[in-house]
Design a protein around this motif. Structure first.
Motif, PDB file in Angstrom:
ATOM      1  N   ALA A 100       0.831  -1.205   0.000  1.00 31.35           N
ATOM      2  CA  ALA A 100       0.000   0.000   0.000  1.00 31.35           C
ATOM      3  C   ALA A 100       0.865   1.254   0.000  1.00 31.35           C
ATOM      4  CB  ALA A 100      -0.932  -0.004   1.198  1.00 31.35           C
ATOM      5  N   SER A 101       1.934   1.248   0.812  1.00 27.14           N
ATOM      6  CA  SER A 101       2.736   2.468   0.919  1.00 27.14           C
ATOM      7  C   SER A 101       3.606   2.683  -0.322  1.00 27.14           C
ATOM      8  CB  SER A 101       3.589   2.444   2.178  1.00 27.14           C
ATOM      9  OG  SER A 101       4.586   1.479   2.037  1.00 27.14           O
ATOM     10  N   PRO A 149      -5.651   2.015  -5.063  1.00 25.02           N
ATOM     11  CA  PRO A 149      -5.004   0.983  -4.245  1.00 25.02           C
ATOM     12  C   PRO A 149      -5.861   0.504  -3.063  1.00 25.02           C
ATOM     13  CG  PRO A 149      -3.397   2.642  -4.839  1.00 25.02           C
ATOM     14  CD  PRO A 149      -4.736   3.119  -5.364  1.00 25.02           C
ATOM     15  N   HIS A 150      -6.588   1.435  -2.394  1.00 22.94           N
ATOM     16  CA  HIS A 150      -7.345   1.017  -1.204  1.00 22.94           C
ATOM     17  C   HIS A 150      -8.529   0.123  -1.566  1.00 22.94           C
ATOM     18  CE1 HIS A 150      -9.846   4.544  -2.272  1.00 22.94           C
ATOM     19  NE2 HIS A 150     -10.817   3.820  -1.738  1.00 22.94           N
ATOM     20  N   SER A 161       2.478  -4.311  -7.282  1.00 22.76           N
ATOM     21  CA  SER A 161       3.893  -3.943  -7.068  1.00 22.76           C
ATOM     22  C   SER A 161       4.799  -4.846  -7.890  1.00 22.76           C
ATOM     23  CB  SER A 161       4.307  -4.107  -5.610  1.00 22.76           C
ATOM     24  OG  SER A 161       3.427  -3.454  -4.785  1.00 22.76           O
ATOM     25  N   ILE A 162       4.464  -6.138  -7.951  1.00 23.75           N
ATOM     26  CA  ILE A 162       5.296  -7.070  -8.719  1.00 23.75           C
ATOM     27  C   ILE A 162       5.198  -6.730 -10.209  1.00 23.75           C
ATOM     28  CG2 ILE A 162       5.643  -9.505  -9.363  1.00 23.75           C
ATOM     29  CD1 ILE A 162       4.601 -10.191  -6.472  1.00 23.75           C
ATOM     30  N   ALA A 163       3.969  -6.414 -10.661  1.00 16.58           N
ATOM     31  CA  ALA A 163       3.789  -6.037 -12.068  1.00 16.58           C
ATOM     32  C   ALA A 163       4.659  -4.826 -12.395  1.00 16.58           C
ATOM     33  CB  ALA A 163       2.318  -5.723 -12.349  1.00 16.58           C
ATOM     34  N   ARG A 164       4.623  -3.835 -11.514  1.00 16.40           N
ATOM     35  CA  ARG A 164       5.397  -2.615 -11.768  1.00 16.40           C
ATOM     36  C   ARG A 164       6.902  -2.921 -11.804  1.00 16.40           C
ATOM     37  NH1 ARG A 164       4.621   2.316  -7.808  1.00 16.40           N
ATOM     38  NH2 ARG A 164       5.594   0.756  -6.509  1.00 16.40           N
ATOM     39  N   ALA A 165       7.311  -3.840 -10.917  1.00 16.58           N
ATOM     40  CA  ALA A 165       8.737  -4.161 -10.839  1.00 16.58           C
ATOM     41  C   ALA A 165       9.230  -4.912 -12.075  1.00 16.58           C
ATOM     42  CB  ALA A 165       9.015  -4.985  -9.576  1.00 16.58           C
ATOM     43  N   GLU A 177      11.262  -8.480   2.101  1.00 14.84           N
ATOM     44  CA  GLU A 177      10.110  -8.953   2.897  1.00 14.84           C
ATOM     45  C   GLU A 177       8.811  -8.851   2.090  1.00 14.84           C
ATOM     46  OE1 GLU A 177      10.286  -9.987   6.113  1.00 14.84           O
ATOM     47  OE2 GLU A 177      12.181  -9.193   6.845  1.00 14.84           O
ATOM     48  N   PRO A 178       8.764  -9.405   0.881  1.00 13.59           N
ATOM     49  CA  PRO A 178       7.606  -9.144   0.017  1.00 13.59           C
ATOM     50  C   PRO A 178       6.293  -9.744   0.494  1.00 13.59           C
ATOM     51  CG  PRO A 178       8.982 -10.847  -0.952  1.00 13.59           C
ATOM     52  CD  PRO A 178       9.718 -10.319   0.236  1.00 13.59           C
ATOM     53  N   THR A 179       6.356 -10.738   1.389  1.00 10.59           N
ATOM     54  CA  THR A 179       5.087 -11.360   1.794  1.00 10.59           C
ATOM     55  C   THR A 179       4.790 -11.206   3.281  1.00 10.59           C
ATOM     56  OG1 THR A 179       6.164 -13.503   2.105  1.00 10.59           O
ATOM     57  CG2 THR A 179       5.185 -13.099  -0.055  1.00 10.59           C
ATOM     58  N   SER A 180       5.656 -10.513   4.030  1.00  5.52           N
ATOM     59  CA  SER A 180       5.446 -10.469   5.488  1.00  5.52           C
ATOM     60  C   SER A 180       4.183  -9.727   5.888  1.00  5.52           C
ATOM     61  CB  SER A 180       6.629  -9.853   6.229  1.00  5.52           C
ATOM     62  OG  SER A 180       7.743  -9.802   5.450  1.00  5.52           O
ATOM     63  N   ALA A 181       3.707  -8.797   5.029  1.00  8.23           N
ATOM     64  CA  ALA A 181       2.511  -8.046   5.418  1.00  8.23           C
ATOM     65  C   ALA A 181       1.226  -8.748   4.954  1.00  8.23           C
ATOM     66  CB  ALA A 181       2.589  -6.645   4.819  1.00  8.23           C
TER      67      ALA A 181
END
Ligand SMILES: Nc1ncnc2c1ncn2[C@@H]1O[C@H](COP(=O)(O)OP(=O)(O)OP(=O)(O)O)[C@@H](O)[C@H]1O
Ligand code: SF4
Ligand SMILES: [Mg+2]
Length: 326
Positions: A100-101, A149-150, A161-165, A177-181
């Protein structure tokens, strides 16, 4: 091993405290002489407790923080070489813990994806085509792209985020830490999707996590950091079954065993905190918490020992200590 895609040599980041990096001024040795490589298509897992320097290292590799010393080379390009700066940044993507951030809350997902493409000279039509292609790769339905996003779940946000990356077809993804949240069920799905992407597109990953089961599942090799330095580095199963560094032993001791018979194995749990990384540091950084520490450990920095097959450990007694492995 094939030729390195990423090569990091003697990398240091000393954060100045107070008056800056003047003579006698204090600084935090967040990353202190780290060297490592990542091969094309390989996943290097980076583990270590909070404050060990993982994010600082990742940020330098991404060009978000200038190193105090050392070199970073990606696909033959030097991070400091202005003539290839654009190409360097196109060859590397990043995914962070909190999706989100890292997304702009005031624009739609589509606009968030379109912006970096416009900055790279894509026309609106070419950007639309690339966004469509990339959304398909990460299983992101087209209807989600018009949302803010919300209006997405955590897992969907992380997919954006992965798509953008990966949109500009990088060769290396830095995943901090891509999955910790994410919820546990979404975590597993996201990890499998990352593995799938890697297989299909030959991406290399620098995968940072606190979760030792996740890092084992994801990585070809594992790098264990403590106090800004590499403690142990090697192939995943080698590090899990034949680790020689007392810090790796303590980290793995905290993982519940898979087999009931191993439940009564000896535990080497960590006590106390990481020592301060401020100012001059003498001897082994792990000495204050190491159950095997001897006087000599506090005198000189232990050299990096090569145990063969790319297995390295920074312990003066690596390979000589006897401990029960899980
Ligand atoms: N901007 C900064 N100024 C001063 N010290 C910093 C700065 N950023 C990080 N540090 C310090 O550098 C050390 C390494 O921090 P870093 O964020 O790299 O650790 P980490 O391994 O990513 O930890 P975590 O697992 O909690 O994310 C810590 O001691 C931290 O306090
Ligand atoms: S050098 Fe000494 S203190 Fe450091 S990890 Fe090895 S045994 Fe422990
Ligand atoms: Mg971090």
């Amino acid at each position: 091993m094939s030729e390195a895609l990423l090569q990091v040599e003697h990398l240091k980041k000393y954060f100045p405290l107070g008056r800056g990096l003047k003579k006698n001024a204090s600084f935090v040795r967040a990353v202190d002489d780290v060297s490592l490589t990542i091969a094309p298509g390989e996943t290097l897992g980076l583990v270590g407790e909070s404050g060990s320097g993982k994010t600082t290292l990742a940020q330098m590799i991404l060009g978000l923080l200038p190193p105090t010393e050392g070199t970073i080379t990606l696909d033959g390009m030097d991070i400091h070489d202005r003539s290839c700066r654009k190409e360097f940044h196109r060859s590397i993507g990043a995914v962070f813990q909190d999706p989100a951030s890292s997304l702009n809350p005031r624009t739609t997902v589509y606009r968030s994806l379109e912006r970096p493409l416009a900055l790279n000279g894509y026309s609106a039509a070419d950007a639309r085509e690339l966004i469509r292609e990339t959304a398909e790769k990460v299983n992101l339905g087209w209807e989600l792209l018009e949302r803010f996003p919300h209006e997405l779940s955590g897992g969907q946000q992380q997919r954006v985020s992965i798509a953008r990356a990966i949109m500009l077809k990088p060769k290396l993804l830095v995943l901090d830490e891509p999955t910790s949240a994410l919820d546990v069920s979404v975590q597993a799905q996201t990890l499998n999707e990352l593995l799938d992407l890697q297989q299909r597109f030959g991406l290399a990953y620098l995968f940072i996590t606190h979760n030792l089961s996740v890092v084992r599942y994801m990585s070809d090799r594992i790098c264990v950091m403590y106090g800004g330095r590499i403690m142990e580095l090697g192939e995943t199963e080698e590090v899990y079954h034949r680790h020689v560094h007392p810090y790796t032993l303590s980290l793995l001791s905290s993982v519940p065993p898979l087999h009931p018979r191993q439940r009564d194995r000896k535990k080497y749990l960590l006590t106390g905190d990481m020592p301060s990384l401020i100012g001059e540091l003498k001897g082994c950084r792990f000495a204050s918490r190491c159950p095997f520490a001897r006087e000599a450990c506090r005198e000189a920095e232990p050299p990096m020992r090569d145990l063969g097959k790319g297995h390295l450990a920074a312990c003066a007694f690596a390979g000589e200590l006897e401990f029960e492995k899980g």
